[in-house]
Design an enzyme around this catalytic site. Structure first.
Site, mmCIF file in Angstrom:
data_model
loop_
_atom_site.group_PDB
_atom_site.id
_atom_site.type_symbol
_atom_site.label_atom_id
_atom_site.label_comp_id
_atom_site.label_asym_id
_atom_site.label_seq_id
_atom_site.Cartn_x
_atom_site.Cartn_y
_atom_site.Cartn_z
ATOM 1 C CG HIS A 201 -0.370 0.305 2.510
ATOM 2 N ND1 HIS A 201 -0.556 1.496 3.153
ATOM 3 C CD2 HIS A 201 0.401 -0.453 3.324
ATOM 4 C CE1 HIS A 201 0.086 1.468 4.318
ATOM 5 N NE2 HIS A 201 0.669 0.292 4.434
ATOM 6 C CB CYS A 320 -1.243 19.086 20.827
ATOM 7 S SG CYS A 320 -1.451 20.431 21.998
#
Length: 369
Positions: A201, A320
């Site tokens: 892939h 984050c």
């Protein structure tokens, strides 16, 4: 919404020629390749042809290729297979601190079985020093595994130098080439490797197919046990549809006339022109994959920046959560500061990327910033 796909290092679209190669096997080639009748022989011929296509790309014998379910399985067989097959010689494996999780996690698993793993540092560009590899070798070392090119920053490792060291010491050498196949030369004799991983892939083939090159004479145990498929090295009735797809994708990858490198350079020039000292390139442009730009937008947060330009599909280099920034292990090992690293975005181009898309991406980033 104008969608711009710049995440080819994560996964590639399936090339139309690959789709066309697969279609006939949705209707025919349904026999078991192990069967001796006409239906089985048709399936077997398809696999033999695909194996030759992969081998031509790597410059090896077709018998040295086994088909797997993808890059992770190939890496697992390389590491675990060598450990189990050569444990009478030793238990020491050398790798780097910036490998893909499909290397790092099998290494952790093997540590639980008594393997000794040495993880080698890299420099600020993500590159390993072959001398550090050589210094880490002991009389118990049975395997060295170093990725050909890093999936995050694109840094190309000095595989030829490391292979010389391994060969002189009689140590099996593996490289994870999932990111480099089809982008830079991967002839196994030139690289000097004993084992090499391919992931379909990343190569314009479907997900769920890969291959492992095993040099003749290299001792590697099977990873999946069962019947004698793949010359007894990987049990399980062969996935003919996917194998045909990988073969065609490797055939297409023989054509090295891609303009991706020029387009990547154009993108980098435009980024520098418009954002100047607001950005940092992680890695050296001369030593990274020709389709990859790992850019830090200083003082920004990569997740927020990408969220502001939903038209662009790319990857971030830091997570984050509730104000806490976690840099990727690769950026950490490259000693990238938190203020710089938290604004990291990996842009990776591919066969179908256009200049118009790059220009549009620049305009979107300008508006957001």
């Amino acid at each position: 919404m104008n969608r711009i796909y710049l995440d080819y290092n994560a996964s590639t679209p399936i090339d139309q020629a690959v789709i066309d190669a697969m279609v006939p096997y949705l209707k025919s080639g349904y026999g078991n390749p192990s069967s001796s009748h006409w239906a089985g022989q048709e399936a077997k011929e398809a696999i033999l042809n695909a194996r030759k296509q992969v081998a031509r790309l790597l410059g090896c014998e077709s018998e040295e290729i086994i088909f797997t379910s993808g890059g992770s399985e190939s890496n697992n067989q390389a590491l675990k297979g060598v450990f189990f097959a050569q444990k009478n010689k030793g238990n020491h494996i050398i790798t780097t601190k910036v490998e893909h999780p499909a290397i790092m996690n099998p290494c952790k698993f093997l540590e639980g079985l008594g393997a000794e793993i040495t993880y080698i540092d890299v420099d600020c560009n993500g590159k390993v020093n072959p001398t550090d590899i050589e210094r880490a070798i002991t009389d118990q070392t049975i395997l060295i595994s170093v990725m050909h090119a890093n999936n995050e920053v694109g840094t190309i490792q000095p595989i030829e130098e490391i292979s010389t060291i391994a060969r002189n010491q009689g140590i099996t050498f593996h490289t994870d080439a999932a990111q480099s196949i089809g982008k830079i030369p991967t002839k196994v004799d030139q690289l000097g490797v004993d084992l090499l991983t391919i992931a379909g892939h990343k190569l314009y083939a479907p997900k769920g197919i890969g291959a492992l090159y095993i040099r003749k004479g290299t001792k590697v145990d099977s990873f999946i046990h069962g019947a004698g498929h793949e010359d007894g090295r990987r049990a399980g009735t062969e996935n003919i549809l996917q194998i045909v797809a990988l073969g065609k994708a490797c055939e297409l990858a023989m054509d090295t006339t891609s303009e991706v490198s020029q387009l990547r350079d154009y993108f980098w020039e435009e980024l520098q022109q418009h954002f100047g000292d607001q950005i940092v390139l992680n890695g050296q442009i001369e030593e990274i994959l020709p389709n990859t730009l790992n850019i830090s937008f200083i003082g920004k947060i990569g997740q927020e920046l990408l969220a502001s330009v939903p038209e662009i599909a790319a990857s971030t280099g830091a997570a984050c959560h509730s104000g806490n920034v976690q840099l990727s292990p690769v950026l950490k090992e490259m000693q990238v500061s938190e203020n710089v690293g938290k604004g990291t975005i990996r842009f990776s181009l591919g066969r179908f990327t256009t200049k118009e898309e790059i220009d549009m991406a620049i305009e979107l980033l300008k508006k957001s910033l």
